[in-house]
Design a protein around this motif. Structure first.
Motif, PDB file in Angstrom:
ATOM      1  N   LYS A 117      76.337  93.674 131.216  1.00  0.00           N
ATOM      2  CA  LYS A 117      76.571  94.154 132.166  1.00  0.00           C
ATOM      3  C   LYS A 117      76.360  92.980 133.647  1.00  0.00           C
ATOM      4  CE  LYS A 117      73.947  98.325 130.782  1.00  0.00           C
ATOM      5  NZ  LYS A 117      72.369  99.225 131.175  1.00  0.00           N
ATOM      6  N   ARG A 124      78.820 101.534 126.264  1.00  0.00           N
ATOM      7  CA  ARG A 124      79.468 103.083 126.425  1.00  0.00           C
ATOM      8  C   ARG A 124      78.587 103.438 124.476  1.00  0.00           C
ATOM      9  NH1 ARG A 124      77.248 104.155 130.293  1.00  0.00           N
ATOM     10  NH2 ARG A 124      76.615 102.457 129.929  1.00  0.00           N
ATOM     11  N   THR A 168      84.370 105.208 141.998  1.00  0.00           N
ATOM     12  CA  THR A 168      83.117 105.698 142.101  1.00  0.00           C
ATOM     13  C   THR A 168      82.541 105.754 143.205  1.00  0.00           C
ATOM     14  OG1 THR A 168      81.935 103.716 142.873  1.00  0.00           O
ATOM     15  CG2 THR A 168      83.189 103.819 140.741  1.00  0.00           C
ATOM     16  N   ARG A 176      88.212 102.439 131.555  1.00  0.00           N
ATOM     17  CA  ARG A 176      87.072 102.989 130.815  1.00  0.00           C
ATOM     18  C   ARG A 176      88.228 102.667 129.375  1.00  0.00           C
ATOM     19  NH1 ARG A 176      82.717 105.530 131.676  1.00  0.00           N
ATOM     20  NH2 ARG A 176      83.078 105.951 133.598  1.00  0.00           N
ATOM     21  N   ILE A 272      71.329 105.757 152.692  1.00  0.00           N
ATOM     22  CA  ILE A 272      70.821 105.766 150.643  1.00  0.00           C
ATOM     23  C   ILE A 272      71.167 104.546 150.236  1.00  0.00           C
ATOM     24  CG2 ILE A 272      70.713 108.772 150.419  1.00  0.00           C
ATOM     25  CD1 ILE A 272      73.975 108.012 148.969  1.00  0.00           C
ATOM     26  N   MET A 298      67.885 106.279 145.185  1.00  0.00           N
ATOM     27  CA  MET A 298      67.946 107.830 144.456  1.00  0.00           C
ATOM     28  C   MET A 298      67.130 106.930 143.506  1.00  0.00           C
ATOM     29  SD  MET A 298      70.970 109.502 145.940  1.00  0.00           S
ATOM     30  CE  MET A 298      70.728 110.304 147.448  1.00  0.00           C
ATOM     31  N   SER A 299      66.081 107.697 142.013  1.00  0.00           N
ATOM     32  CA  SER A 299      65.999 107.396 141.239  1.00  0.00           C
ATOM     33  C   SER A 299      64.966 108.625 140.454  1.00  0.00           C
ATOM     34  CB  SER A 299      65.145 106.353 140.604  1.00  0.00           C
ATOM     35  OG  SER A 299      64.014 107.255 141.181  1.00  0.00           O
ATOM     36  N   GLN A 341      61.115 100.902 137.914  1.00  0.00           N
ATOM     37  CA  GLN A 341      60.254 102.916 138.923  1.00  0.00           C
ATOM     38  C   GLN A 341      60.867 101.948 140.225  1.00  0.00           C
ATOM     39  OE1 GLN A 341      62.751 104.957 137.719  1.00  0.00           O
ATOM     40  NE2 GLN A 341      62.891 104.890 136.017  1.00  0.00           N
ATOM     41  N   ARG A 344      62.173  98.817 143.562  1.00  0.00           N
ATOM     42  CA  ARG A 344      64.071  98.973 144.279  1.00  0.00           C
ATOM     43  C   ARG A 344      62.544  98.298 145.696  1.00  0.00           C
ATOM     44  NH1 ARG A 344      68.385 101.880 143.156  1.00  0.00           N
ATOM     45  NH2 ARG A 344      69.528 101.190 144.812  1.00  0.00           N
ATOM     46  N   GLN A 439      84.917 109.825 146.370  1.00  0.00           N
ATOM     47  CA  GLN A 439      85.639 109.323 144.840  1.00  0.00           C
ATOM     48  C   GLN A 439      87.271 109.877 145.497  1.00  0.00           C
ATOM     49  OE1 GLN A 439      82.952 111.981 142.523  1.00  0.00           O
ATOM     50  NE2 GLN A 439      82.550 109.820 141.601  1.00  0.00           N
ATOM     51  N   THR A 481      79.567 110.322 136.534  1.00  0.00           N
ATOM     52  CA  THR A 481      80.709 109.805 134.891  1.00  0.00           C
ATOM     53  C   THR A 481      79.975 111.362 133.855  1.00  0.00           C
ATOM     54  OG1 THR A 481      80.288 108.128 135.376  1.00  0.00           O
ATOM     55  CG2 THR A 481      80.825 108.631 132.849  1.00  0.00           C
ATOM     56  N   LEU A 488      73.203 108.399 129.769  1.00  0.00           N
ATOM     57  CA  LEU A 488      71.812 109.198 130.234  1.00  0.00           C
ATOM     58  C   LEU A 488      71.654 110.636 130.458  1.00  0.00           C
ATOM     59  CD1 LEU A 488      70.451 105.749 132.646  1.00  0.00           C
ATOM     60  CD2 LEU A 488      70.495 106.382 129.821  1.00  0.00           C
TER      61      LEU A 488
HETATM   62 FE1  SRM Z   1      74.555 104.719 139.055  1.00  0.00          FE
HETATM   63  C1  SRM Z   1      72.865 103.894 136.104  1.00  0.00           C
HETATM   64  C2  SRM Z   1      77.056 105.033 137.195  1.00  0.00           C
HETATM   65  C3  SRM Z   1      76.468 104.835 141.144  1.00  0.00           C
HETATM   66  C4  SRM Z   1      71.497 105.270 140.685  1.00  0.00           C
HETATM   67  N1  SRM Z   1      74.887 104.786 137.288  1.00  0.00           N
HETATM   68  C5  SRM Z   1      73.816 104.403 135.914  1.00  0.00           C
HETATM   69  C6  SRM Z   1      74.214 104.104 135.004  1.00  0.00           C
HETATM   70  C7  SRM Z   1      74.691 102.161 135.024  1.00  0.00           C
HETATM   71  C8  SRM Z   1      74.111 104.292 133.713  1.00  0.00           C
HETATM   72  C9  SRM Z   1      74.591 103.739 132.059  1.00  0.00           C
HETATM   73  O1  SRM Z   1      74.392 102.836 131.813  1.00  0.00           O
HETATM   74  O2  SRM Z   1      75.130 105.036 130.983  1.00  0.00           O
HETATM   75  C10 SRM Z   1      75.774 104.570 134.863  1.00  0.00           C
HETATM   76  C11 SRM Z   1      77.716 104.531 134.308  1.00  0.00           C
HETATM   77  C12 SRM Z   1      77.975 105.458 133.338  1.00  0.00           C
HETATM   78  C13 SRM Z   1      79.472 105.631 133.309  1.00  0.00           C
HETATM   79  O3  SRM Z   1      79.676 105.231 132.097  1.00  0.00           O
HETATM   80  O4  SRM Z   1      79.820 105.518 134.510  1.00  0.00           O
HETATM   81  C14 SRM Z   1      76.020 104.744 136.295  1.00  0.00           C
HETATM   82  N2  SRM Z   1      76.204 104.858 139.448  1.00  0.00           N
HETATM   83  C15 SRM Z   1      76.783 105.320 138.050  1.00  0.00           C
HETATM   84  C16 SRM Z   1      78.580 105.771 138.902  1.00  0.00           C
HETATM   85  C17 SRM Z   1      80.007 105.205 137.882  1.00  0.00           C
HETATM   86  C18 SRM Z   1      78.844 107.183 139.352  1.00  0.00           C
HETATM   87  C19 SRM Z   1      80.350 107.575 139.875  1.00  0.00           C
HETATM   88  O5  SRM Z   1      80.333 109.011 138.902  1.00  0.00           O
HETATM   89  O6  SRM Z   1      80.958 106.946 140.609  1.00  0.00           O
HETATM   90  C20 SRM Z   1      78.655 105.199 140.512  1.00  0.00           C
HETATM   91  C21 SRM Z   1      78.775 103.564 140.565  1.00  0.00           C
HETATM   92  C22 SRM Z   1      78.487 102.933 141.586  1.00  0.00           C
HETATM   93  C23 SRM Z   1      79.183 101.352 141.905  1.00  0.00           C
HETATM   94  O7  SRM Z   1      80.761 101.341 141.945  1.00  0.00           O
HETATM   95  O8  SRM Z   1      78.376 100.580 141.676  1.00  0.00           O
HETATM   96  C24 SRM Z   1      77.202 104.851 140.735  1.00  0.00           C
HETATM   97  N3  SRM Z   1      73.744 106.075 141.590  1.00  0.00           N
HETATM   98  C25 SRM Z   1      74.691 104.712 141.584  1.00  0.00           C
HETATM   99  C26 SRM Z   1      74.370 105.473 142.904  1.00  0.00           C
HETATM  100  C27 SRM Z   1      75.063 105.896 144.411  1.00  0.00           C
HETATM  101  C28 SRM Z   1      74.989 104.702 145.115  1.00  0.00           C
HETATM  102  O9  SRM Z   1      75.244 104.066 144.937  1.00  0.00           O
HETATM  103  O10 SRM Z   1      75.207 104.847 146.557  1.00  0.00           O
HETATM  104  C29 SRM Z   1      73.183 105.915 143.236  1.00  0.00           C
HETATM  105  C30 SRM Z   1      71.873 106.439 143.414  1.00  0.00           C
HETATM  106  C31 SRM Z   1      71.687 105.105 144.788  1.00  0.00           C
HETATM  107  C32 SRM Z   1      70.514 104.108 144.466  1.00  0.00           C
HETATM  108  O11 SRM Z   1      70.923 103.129 143.716  1.00  0.00           O
HETATM  109  O12 SRM Z   1      69.756 104.013 144.364  1.00  0.00           O
HETATM  110  C33 SRM Z   1      72.622 105.807 141.276  1.00  0.00           C
HETATM  111  N4  SRM Z   1      72.265 104.719 138.580  1.00  0.00           N
HETATM  112  C34 SRM Z   1      71.738 105.113 139.048  1.00  0.00           C
HETATM  113  C35 SRM Z   1      70.594 104.938 138.931  1.00  0.00           C
HETATM  114  C36 SRM Z   1      68.714 105.298 139.387  1.00  0.00           C
HETATM  115  C37 SRM Z   1      68.752 103.541 140.166  1.00  0.00           C
HETATM  116  C38 SRM Z   1      66.833 103.680 139.868  1.00  0.00           C
HETATM  117  O13 SRM Z   1      66.699 102.731 141.191  1.00  0.00           O
HETATM  118  O14 SRM Z   1      65.908 103.901 138.727  1.00  0.00           O
HETATM  119  C39 SRM Z   1      70.664 104.511 137.318  1.00  0.00           C
HETATM  120  C40 SRM Z   1      69.796 104.018 136.631  1.00  0.00           C
HETATM  121  C41 SRM Z   1      69.321 102.452 136.064  1.00  0.00           C
HETATM  122  O15 SRM Z   1      69.546 101.861 137.125  1.00  0.00           O
HETATM  123  O16 SRM Z   1      68.188 102.094 135.661  1.00  0.00           O
HETATM  124  C42 SRM Z   1      72.034 104.648 137.147  1.00  0.00           C
END
Ligand code: SRM
Ligand code: SF4
Length: 610
Positions: A117, A124, A168, A176, A272, A298-299, A341, A344, A439, A481, A488
């Motif tokens: 990562k 996946r 994203t 992908r 956020i 957010m979480s 958890q 952050r 997006q 996604t 998840l």
């Molecule tokens: Fe996210 C985990 C996808 C923006 C909060 N996020 C994941 C994972 C990596 C989980 C996994 O292993 O499958 C997802 C990958 C799925 C995939 O195959 O795409 C995933 N997150 C995404 C994306 C692709 C959503 C989208 O379709 O756009 C975004 C990628 C952003 C980027 O380019 O870096 C994405 N994730 C976010 C956001 C929005 C933001 O950043 O504004 C959040 C909420 C804001 C935040 O982080 O505070 C977010 N993602 C999470 C969390 C909860 C974080 C926490 O503190 O617990 C997880 C779970 C984790 O990290 O353990 C997570």
């Protein structure tokens, strides 16, 4: 034969200046450090023999290493082998797989599902075993036609369903279908195009979000591009070896999000992000700068809006980088290492108290001795301001130029659509393509005289998913996604999000954009709490007509009333829970909410009225 160095950064290709940092690590002779894991004693290299660079862990104070060694399994994986050298692993695994020495199944588990990562490669495993999502870094969300064509060529071989490109919610790109054996060619190709996938996931500083209208907007207060690039360099560029991946930030306790806003619209969503920079002029001097907000996230466990840090800094690179570096250093060394958890930034700020955290940041900045000073937060502008639209055709500040916002439904681009967008960019926007956190895409700098021709292009015509003037509902859908690729996810998201928006558009008329966000689980990557209507995967029950009994079905929670922009507000409590996801259950619920909360009327009735 010359060996390719995957970490090397071409001097010609570097966009931004490299910052000399006071506390830059000077590599010490390779040495071993021993720490006590609760599973036994661990000895790790201070300098990674494979890269010649210090490890992420070598920057941690002993006390943090001790906490990490008693921390979560991810903390142990990071201690045992350094994430900043994961590039080397990818190249080695790929070579062995290509040469038939091993299969992907034989890759060490902690590498396969965790450490890769750090190279932005997310296995996946649940949905497409052996295939990865590769997340890039796109500071300020700016790409070009060559890069867009390259993304298409990378994923094409994986087929129409698995080989797609996603924009994203952090204004970023994900490829992908990627297989390990193909990854080095993709990484080399990205680096040749001044892009990388490095440090884009796991416990890294994530993509720098900026203003998608940077440099082209008459309402702009600050051009965010140079700040996003400078911050990207801070976290991704080793100041000593000038190679990709800065080990100083190679062992953070958790993900870390930074957003730099450029206008009162706050298109970057500062509320956020862990650090949000909000442009505000100094009340006395008029100098432009940023008020700093902290801790938004957010979480599953908690969703928190950023809190004001009572800090203002001038809008110059040195101040922005120094402030961020100071906060990152404190976060890296002091934040939680056991309970992910609670790792952050918000939790650390609360542990300190806001005023005390501010004091600690100022002390840290002062210790760098760079002449950077911070002041108390400055009053925000109070004249009325209406947040503007990003889709559609809009005049730029440059005479004779327009920006054209194109809907990319749920951010998903097929190979063909990537190439279409690249061709449009070459023909109309000097090859430049901008991404938004919704997006979507913006083509900047289109000659006013060419806008009509652009709008008549087949790629944006009837029957195409890509549209410039979509309806108020389908044009404002955001989706994470979901179950197609994300392990998840509780529900499938993108396909429902796109089709349900189309159906709602056919059923009702609204007189303003209604932002419907979908997210497959409570992690809220699709940011449902900021949406007008947010749909989050969750449990539901429905009557089984055959048995006459209630049965568990895929369902959702619905959130209503999130706000963005200056008046941001997160909608924390569900408006409705346990709604089955099928169309006959969900669509009436959404129509009812659209009518009661957003003034929608039935399409037929509106037509009759007219
Ligand atoms: Fe996210 C985990 C996808 C923006 C909060 N996020 C994941 C994972 C990596 C989980 C996994 O292993 O499958 C997802 C990958 C799925 C995939 O195959 O795409 C995933 N997150 C995404 C994306 C692709 C959503 C989208 O379709 O756009 C975004 C990628 C952003 C980027 O380019 O870096 C994405 N994730 C976010 C956001 C929005 C933001 O950043 O504004 C959040 C909420 C804001 C935040 O982080 O505070 C977010 N993602 C999470 C969390 C909860 C974080 C926490 O503190 O617990 C997880 C779970 C984790 O990290 O353990 C997570
Ligand atoms: Fe996956 Fe959940 Fe994030 Fe959606 S919200 S991408 S389902 S982790």
């Amino acid at each position: 034969m010359t060996m390719f160095n995957p970490l090397a950064v071409s001097k010609f290709l570097l966009l931004s200046t490299i910052f000399a940092t006071n506390n830059a690590f000077v590599p010490s002779p390779a040495g071993k450090v021993t720490t006590q894991l609760h599973s036994g004693t661990l000895t790790f290299d201070k300098v990674d023999a494979r890269t010649g660079k210090p490890t992420g862990t070598s920057f941690l104070p002993d006390e943090a290493v001790t906490r990490a060694s008693a921390g979560s399994p991810i903390e142990k994986a990071k201690l045992e082998k350094d994430g900043t050298s994961a590039f080397v692993d990818v190249y080695e695994y790929a070579r062995k797989i290509r040469e038939g020495e091993m299969t992907w199944e034989e890759v060490e588990k902690a590498d396969l599902n965790t450490r890769l990562k750090f190279v932005g490669m997310l296995h996946r495993d649940k949905r497409t075993p052996g295939q990865f999502m590769m997340r890039l870094k796109v500071p300020n969300g700016i790409v070009n036609s060559d890069q867009m064509r390259f993304y298409a060529s990378c994923v094409e071989k994986y087929g129409e369903e698995k080989g797609v490109v996603d924009i994203t919610t952090r204004q970023n790109i994900q490829l992908r279908g990627v297989k390990i054996e193909d990854a080095p060619d993709i990484i080399d190709g990205l680096h040749a195009r001044n892009q990388t996938s490095f440090q884009s996931a796991l416990d890294s500083v994530r993509n720098m979000v900026g203003n998608p209208l940077a440099g082209i907007d008459d309402q702009e207060l600050v051009d965010t591009r140079e700040f996003c690039n400078a911050l990207n360099d801070l976290v991704s560029l080793d100041p000593v070896t000038q190679t990709r991946g800065n080990p100083m930030w190679g062992n953070l306790p958790r993900k870390f999000n930074i957003a730099v806003s450029g206008s009162r619209d706050d298109f970057a969503h500062t509320h956020i992000n862990d650090i949000g920079l909000v442009p505000v002029a100094h009340a006395t001097t008029g100098e432009m700068g940023f008020n700093v907000v902290l801790g938004g996230y957010m979480s599953i466990k908690r969703v928190a809006e950023s809190i004001p840090a009572n800090i203002w800094i001038p809008a110059d690179r040195e101040s922005v980088v120094t402030l961020s570096e100071a906060i990152l250093r404190i976060f890296r060394d002091e934040s939680e290492r056991k309970d992910r958890q609670k790792a952050r930034l918000m939790w650390l700020v609360e542990k300190y108290g806001v005023a005390e955290f501010k004091e600690a940041v100022i002390k840290e900045i002062t210790s760098y001795n760079r002449g950077v000073t911070v002041q108390d937060a400055q009053p925000a502008a109070t004249e009325p301001f209406e947040r503007r639209e990003l889709l559609g055709v809009h005049k730029q500040k440059q005479e004779g130029k327009s920006r054209v916002g194109v809907l990319v439904p749920t951010g998903r681009l097929s190979v063909k659509e990537c190439r279409q967008m690249a061709d449009l960019a070459d023909a109309y926007s000097e090859g430049e393509i901008r991404l938004t956190v919704e997006q979507n895409i913006i083509l900047p700098n289109v000659d006013d005289g060419k806008v009509d021709a652009l709008l008549k292009e087949d790629a944006l015509g009837k029957g195409s998913r890509l549209q410039v003037n979509p309806g108020f509902i389908e044009g404002n859908v955001v989706s994470c996604t979901g179950a197609q690729f994300c392990g998840l996810a509780l529900i499938e998201t993108k396909s429902h999000a796109e089709s349900i928006a189309k159906k709602l558009e056919e059923l009702v008329t609204v007189d303003k954009p209604i932002r419907i966000h979908w997210t497959g689980c409570p992690n809220s990557c699709g940011q449902v709490q900021v949406a007008d209507i947010g749909i989050m995967g969750g449990p539901a029950r429905k009557l089984d007509p055959e048995t006459g009994k209630m049965m568990a079905v895929p369902g959702c929670k619905i959130f209503v009333g999130g706000r963005i922009g200056e008046d941001a507000h997160l909608s924390l409590d569900p408006f409705k829970e346990g709604v089955p996801l099928d169309e006959e259950s969900l669509i009436p619920e959404l129509v009812s909410i659209l009518k009661s909360e957003f003034g929608a009327v039935d399409k037929k009735r509106r037509k009759r009225d007219v």
